[in-house]
Motif scaffolding. Structure first.
Motif, mmCIF file in Angstrom:
data_model
loop_
_atom_site.group_PDB
_atom_site.id
_atom_site.type_symbol
_atom_site.label_atom_id
_atom_site.label_comp_id
_atom_site.label_asym_id
_atom_site.label_seq_id
_atom_site.Cartn_x
_atom_site.Cartn_y
_atom_site.Cartn_z
ATOM 1 N N PRO A 38 65.837 21.557 65.129
ATOM 2 C CA PRO A 38 66.965 20.605 65.428
ATOM 3 C C PRO A 38 66.458 19.345 64.640
ATOM 4 O O PRO A 38 65.468 18.893 64.597
ATOM 5 N N MET A 39 67.555 18.796 64.158
ATOM 6 C CA MET A 39 67.468 17.494 63.272
ATOM 7 C C MET A 39 68.340 16.546 63.892
ATOM 8 O O MET A 39 69.430 16.281 63.208
ATOM 9 N N ALA A 40 67.601 15.570 64.801
ATOM 10 C CA ALA A 40 68.646 14.430 65.174
ATOM 11 C C ALA A 40 68.983 13.457 64.029
ATOM 12 O O ALA A 40 68.423 13.171 63.340
ATOM 13 N N ALA B 151 70.668 14.327 61.541
ATOM 14 C CA ALA B 151 71.098 14.939 60.303
ATOM 15 C C ALA B 151 72.022 16.081 60.679
ATOM 16 O O ALA B 151 72.618 16.760 59.624
ATOM 17 N N PRO C 236 70.190 19.176 68.194
ATOM 18 C CA PRO C 236 69.594 18.216 68.702
ATOM 19 C C PRO C 236 70.394 17.062 69.460
ATOM 20 O O PRO C 236 71.408 16.673 69.163
ATOM 21 N N PHE D 173 64.006 14.883 73.006
ATOM 22 C CA PHE D 173 62.948 14.205 73.110
ATOM 23 C C PHE D 173 62.521 14.128 74.492
ATOM 24 O O PHE D 173 63.349 14.020 75.205
ATOM 25 N N GLN E 222 53.384 22.785 65.090
ATOM 26 C CA GLN E 222 53.987 21.873 63.945
ATOM 27 C C GLN E 222 52.911 21.423 62.990
ATOM 28 O O GLN E 222 52.086 20.549 63.645
ATOM 29 N N ALA F 274 55.232 19.299 58.200
ATOM 30 C CA ALA F 274 56.572 19.104 58.864
ATOM 31 C C ALA F 274 57.315 17.824 58.350
ATOM 32 O O ALA F 274 56.784 16.863 58.379
ATOM 33 N N ALA G 196 56.062 26.058 62.306
ATOM 34 C CA ALA G 196 56.952 25.050 61.543
ATOM 35 C C ALA G 196 56.128 24.102 60.649
ATOM 36 O O ALA G 196 54.949 23.844 60.966
ATOM 37 N N ILE H 166 57.695 25.523 55.465
ATOM 38 C CA ILE H 166 58.069 26.853 55.331
ATOM 39 C C ILE H 166 59.720 26.654 54.833
ATOM 40 O O ILE H 166 60.415 26.041 55.558
ATOM 41 N N GLN I 33 60.342 28.000 62.308
ATOM 42 C CA GLN I 33 61.369 26.948 62.528
ATOM 43 C C GLN I 33 61.451 25.949 61.150
ATOM 44 O O GLN I 33 60.383 25.454 60.767
ATOM 45 N N GLY J 84 63.106 23.140 59.026
ATOM 46 C CA GLY J 84 64.013 21.857 59.176
ATOM 47 C C GLY J 84 64.401 21.405 57.668
ATOM 48 O O GLY J 84 65.581 21.693 57.182
ATOM 49 N N THR J 85 63.607 20.805 56.843
ATOM 50 C CA THR J 85 63.989 20.419 55.712
ATOM 51 C C THR J 85 64.956 21.149 54.883
ATOM 52 O O THR J 85 65.748 20.434 54.307
ATOM 53 N N LEU K 7 68.680 20.540 54.973
ATOM 54 C CA LEU K 7 69.381 19.370 54.871
ATOM 55 C C LEU K 7 70.227 18.981 53.647
ATOM 56 O O LEU K 7 70.797 18.041 53.846
ATOM 57 N N TRP L 232 63.827 11.438 55.923
ATOM 58 C CA TRP L 232 63.081 12.354 56.486
ATOM 59 C C TRP L 232 62.818 13.748 55.486
ATOM 60 O O TRP L 232 64.003 14.331 55.036
HETATM 61 C C1 LIG Z 1 65.680 15.307 59.193
HETATM 62 C C2 LIG Z 1 64.578 15.886 60.321
HETATM 63 C C3 LIG Z 1 64.932 15.511 61.542
HETATM 64 C C4 LIG Z 1 63.995 16.141 62.718
HETATM 65 N N1 LIG Z 1 64.498 15.864 64.036
HETATM 66 C C5 LIG Z 1 64.041 16.519 65.055
HETATM 67 C C6 LIG Z 1 64.518 16.627 66.469
HETATM 68 O O1 LIG Z 1 65.650 15.831 66.826
HETATM 69 N N2 LIG Z 1 64.153 17.263 67.400
HETATM 70 C C7 LIG Z 1 62.689 18.151 66.999
HETATM 71 O O2 LIG Z 1 62.344 18.843 67.980
HETATM 72 N N3 LIG Z 1 62.282 18.239 65.567
HETATM 73 C C8 LIG Z 1 62.910 17.435 64.669
HETATM 74 N N4 LIG Z 1 62.278 17.554 63.517
HETATM 75 C C9 LIG Z 1 61.024 18.510 63.282
HETATM 76 C C10 LIG Z 1 61.287 19.731 63.104
HETATM 77 O O3 LIG Z 1 61.564 20.403 64.408
HETATM 78 C C11 LIG Z 1 60.250 20.786 62.497
HETATM 79 O O4 LIG Z 1 59.081 20.100 62.923
HETATM 80 C C12 LIG Z 1 60.344 20.411 60.825
HETATM 81 O O5 LIG Z 1 61.370 20.260 60.233
HETATM 82 C C13 LIG Z 1 59.556 21.503 60.399
HETATM 83 O O6 LIG Z 1 59.136 21.347 58.970
HETATM 84 P P1 LIG Z 1 59.908 21.506 57.602
HETATM 85 O O7 LIG Z 1 61.014 20.147 57.895
HETATM 86 O O8 LIG Z 1 58.857 21.131 56.508
HETATM 87 O O9 LIG Z 1 60.572 22.576 57.540
HETATM 88 C C14 LIG Z 1 63.140 16.959 62.478
HETATM 89 C C15 LIG Z 1 62.840 17.365 61.025
HETATM 90 C C16 LIG Z 1 63.857 16.821 60.139
HETATM 91 C C17 LIG Z 1 63.400 16.953 58.626
#
Ligand SMILES: Cc1cc2nc3c(=O)[nH]c(=O)nc-3n(C[C@H](O)[C@H](O)[C@H](O)COP(=O)(O)O)c2cc1C
Length: 343
Positions: free
Chosen positions: A16-18, A20, A39, A68, A172, A176, A212, A215, A233, A235-236, A239, A320
């Motif tokens: 989840p990426m609030a 984004a 998110p 959160f 995490q 991350a 997480a 990866i 999990q 995220g990046t 994007l 981020w």
């Molecule tokens: C742009 C962005 C926004 C994020 N927002 C949240 C969020 O809203 N809630 C959450 O639990 N984790 C959030 N995360 C963290 C991710 O859950 C996760 O730990 C992370 O993306 C994993 O690492 P990676 O970005 O290297 O894949 C966010 C990460 C990014 C990159």
């Protein structure tokens, strides 16, 4: 097995990426066989309801709803004005009147209104960042039959989450992108890399563990599974997907050489989060003890971000990113999910 816990085919959870992404990305990932996430930290109850209605209409596959659960700080007038003074030269540079900037929280924790929305939709998975909500709110979520998962950045946090009812733990690692989920300590020396943290957490807890941080391709996912995770999990890497709402300056930074330089910063929200180093991080941080408590730092920097972005600059934006942006692909989230799963 990820199939037993969440009912999904692929061991990939779209983080989840609030700010984004919203439901469109979650739908694409869940339809592709992964676990898509919505998110909610930047949505009010009405916004959550709208996204969940669209999500439920578009897929019958399992999905995750994320919140959160920080304790909101009491606003501290002295600290706020000291911080605005530090930002003063920038306000002057952009012609911003500091008195005109509203003090707003920016991100809200899970509360009774959000729990009510969940009761309408009964999501199969609910995840939390920064610990877990209060006992009564957690009981309400569990009563819906939702699997509850939450991020741990240390073994102590993993044990705490397990003891307080998490059905699975997201380990995490420090690589991350976005906010560090640390909630039992502020001590950043406790924050270790994914492949240092993951086997320790797997050894310490009985519940399943999700990896997480950093990866970004199928080999990374496979490596996490071989260290005992049931899923990764990610995220990046998502994007640059077509469903992401990533801003133009953020997309450009992720695609540039700048993405090789990330740091933990508290300048944008008040809590350490990993992003690509930009001007304000170089000049005031990346960590600054004067920044207001999370999430109150969000308001002071917002107008600088808006003005700079209008000129095509990410100097004041939270860019981020995790330490491994090499997996970012300008493709659909479904294709990326299958790619990450190696299918
Ligand atoms: C742009 C962005 C926004 C994020 N927002 C949240 C969020 O809203 N809630 C959450 O639990 N984790 C959030 N995360 C963290 C991710 O859950 C996760 O730990 C992370 O993306 C994993 O690492 P990676 O970005 O290297 O894949 C966010 C990460 C990014 C990159």
């Amino acid at each position: 097995m990820v199939r037993d816990l969440f009912g999904v085919e692929l061991p990939v959870i779209q983080a989840p990426m609030a700010g984004a992404q919203l439901g469109a990305m979650a739908i694409a990932v869940s339809e592709a066989g992964g676990l898509g996430s919505l998110p909610c930290a930047m949505l009010n109850a009405e916004g959550i309801r709208k996204e969940l209605a669209a999500l439920k209409a578009a897929t019958s596959k399992p999905y995750n709803v994320n919140f959160f659960c920080h304790a909101p700080p009491s606003p501290d007038e002295k600290r706020e004005s000291a911080w605005r003074e530090k930002l003063g030269p920038y306000y002057r540079e952009f012609g911003i009147d500091p008195a005109s900037i509203p003090v707003g929280p920016g991100r809200a924790p899970f509360d009774a209104a959000a729990a009510e929305v969940l009761e309408e939709f009964r999501p199969p998975v609910v995840s939390f960042h920064f610990g877990l909500p209060s006992r009564d709110l957690l009981v309400r979520v569990k009563k819906l039959g939702a699997k509850v998962i939450a991020s741990a950045t240390t073994v102590d946090e993993a044990l705490w989450l397990e003891a307080h009812g998490a059905d699975a733990i997201i380990a995490q690692g420090a690589e991350a992108g976005g906010h560090r989920s640390l909630f039992l300590t502020d001590d950043l020396t406790t924050q270790v890399g994914t492949f240092a943290l993951l086997p320790q957490v797997v050894r310490a807890v009985k519940v399943p563990v999700i990896a997480a941080g950093g990866i970004a391709d199928a080999r990374g996912v496979a490596a996490a599974l071989s260290l005992g995770a049931i899923a990764a999990q990610v995220g990046t890497a998502y994007l640059l997907c077509s469903e992401a709402m990533t801003s133009t300056v953020h997309r450009a930074a992720l695609k540039s050489e700048a993405a090789r330089h990330t740091a933990l910063t508290n300048l944008f929200t008040g809590r350490p989060a990993r992003g690509i180093i930009n001007r304000v991080m170089r000049e005031l941080g990346p960590l600054n003890p004067s920044a207001p408590a999370f999430p109150l730092a969000t308001g002071a920097i917002a107008p600088l971000r808006a003005k700079a972005e209008a000129k095509g600059s990410g100097d004041f934006s939270p860019l981020w990113s995790g330490q491994n942006a090499t997996g970012c692909r300008e493709t659909g989230a479904a294709a990326l999910t299958r790619h990450l799963a190696g299918v």
